[in-house]
Design a protein around this motif. Structure first.
Motif, short mmCIF file in Angstrom:
data_model
loop_
_atom_site.label_atom_id
_atom_site.label_comp_id
_atom_site.label_asym_id
_atom_site.label_seq_id
_atom_site.Cartn_x
_atom_site.Cartn_y
_atom_site.Cartn_z
N HIS A 11 0.84 -1.22 -0.04
CA HIS A 11 -0.07 -0.02 -0.01
C HIS A 11 0.95 1.24 -0.02
O HIS A 11 1.27 1.76 1.09
CB HIS A 11 -0.74 0.18 1.30
N SER A 12 1.32 1.69 -1.21
CA SER A 12 2.52 2.60 -1.29
C SER A 12 1.91 3.91 -0.64
O SER A 12 2.84 4.48 0.03
CB SER A 12 2.58 2.96 -2.68
N LEU A 17 3.37 -2.71 4.06
CA LEU A 17 3.20 -3.89 3.43
C LEU A 17 2.18 -4.65 4.21
O LEU A 17 2.31 -5.10 5.34
CB LEU A 17 4.86 -4.28 3.44
N GLU A 18 1.40 -5.25 3.51
CA GLU A 18 0.41 -6.22 4.02
C GLU A 18 0.83 -7.54 3.77
O GLU A 18 0.99 -7.91 2.42
CB GLU A 18 -1.01 -5.99 3.51
N PHE A 26 -0.35 -9.15 8.78
CA PHE A 26 0.21 -8.09 9.31
C PHE A 26 0.18 -6.96 8.49
O PHE A 26 0.50 -7.05 7.38
CB PHE A 26 1.81 -8.88 9.62
N ARG A 27 0.08 -5.72 9.09
CA ARG A 27 0.23 -4.61 8.36
C ARG A 27 1.65 -3.74 8.83
O ARG A 27 1.51 -3.48 9.80
CB ARG A 27 -0.93 -3.61 8.47
N TYR A 32 9.59 0.36 9.50
CA TYR A 32 9.86 -0.78 10.32
C TYR A 32 10.68 -1.76 9.62
O TYR A 32 11.76 -2.15 10.13
CB TYR A 32 8.76 -1.07 10.81
N LEU A 33 10.28 -2.19 8.32
CA LEU A 33 10.88 -3.10 7.49
C LEU A 33 12.27 -2.72 7.11
O LEU A 33 13.19 -3.53 7.22
CB LEU A 33 10.06 -3.43 6.43
N ARG A 34 12.38 -1.49 6.99
CA ARG A 34 13.59 -0.75 6.60
C ARG A 34 14.76 -0.87 7.85
O ARG A 34 15.65 -1.05 7.50
CB ARG A 34 13.46 0.59 6.21
N VAL A 35 14.06 -0.64 8.90
CA VAL A 35 15.19 -0.56 10.02
C VAL A 35 15.46 -1.94 10.51
O VAL A 35 16.36 -2.10 11.39
CB VAL A 35 14.78 0.66 11.15
N MET A 36 14.51 -2.87 10.21
CA MET A 36 14.73 -4.23 10.51
C MET A 36 15.33 -5.12 9.56
O MET A 36 15.35 -6.39 9.42
CB MET A 36 13.42 -4.92 11.15
#
Length: 125
Positions: A11-12, A17-18, A26-27, A32-36
């Motif tokens: 969902h840009s 990211l779902e 998970f949404r 969060y995805l970038r730092v992890m």
């Protein structure tokens, strides 16, 4: 046991990211995805070599590339593209998002780095 998502949707506009698994959806915010990211650039090559990621509040995913039948490569608009997110790791990120996010915020605070609250923080707290 291998956990495989049934659907992944970016969902840009909302920078989420779902990730849909059989038992859970998970949404996950792009920040969060970038730092992890599981990449060596973020995780380092061993314990204690992690690199704290900062100023990623506005990062977005620009592409998702499948990697075999076990992972995706997320391409971010800050040119980061070296992390392979396995299905198990994505599930772990979703399941442990509250704990992981609090640990990340604590590391920022310890480093004296301020981060403004973001609309997508609701998915992490």
């Amino acid at each position: 046991m291998k956990i495989t998502p049934t659907d992944i949707r970016l969902h840009s506009k909302s920078r989420l990211l779902e990730v849909v698994y059989q038992d859970e959806t998970f949404r996950l915010p792009c920040e969060y995805l970038r730092v992890m990211s599981p990449s060596a650039e973020v995780k380092g090559h061993g314990p204690g070599q992690e690199v704290l990621q900062t100023n990623k509040e506005d990062v977005n995913i620009v592409a998702i590339e499948p990697v075999g039948n076990y992972a995706v490569r997320l391409i971010f608009n800050d040119a980061h593209n070296s992390g392979l997110y396995s299905w198990d790791y994505l599930y772990e990120l979703g399941s442990e998002r509250y704990k992981n996010w609090q640990a990340y915020l604590a590391k920022l605070k310890e480093a004296g780095i301020e981060r403004a609250d973001q609309p997508n923080d609701q998915y992490l707290s």
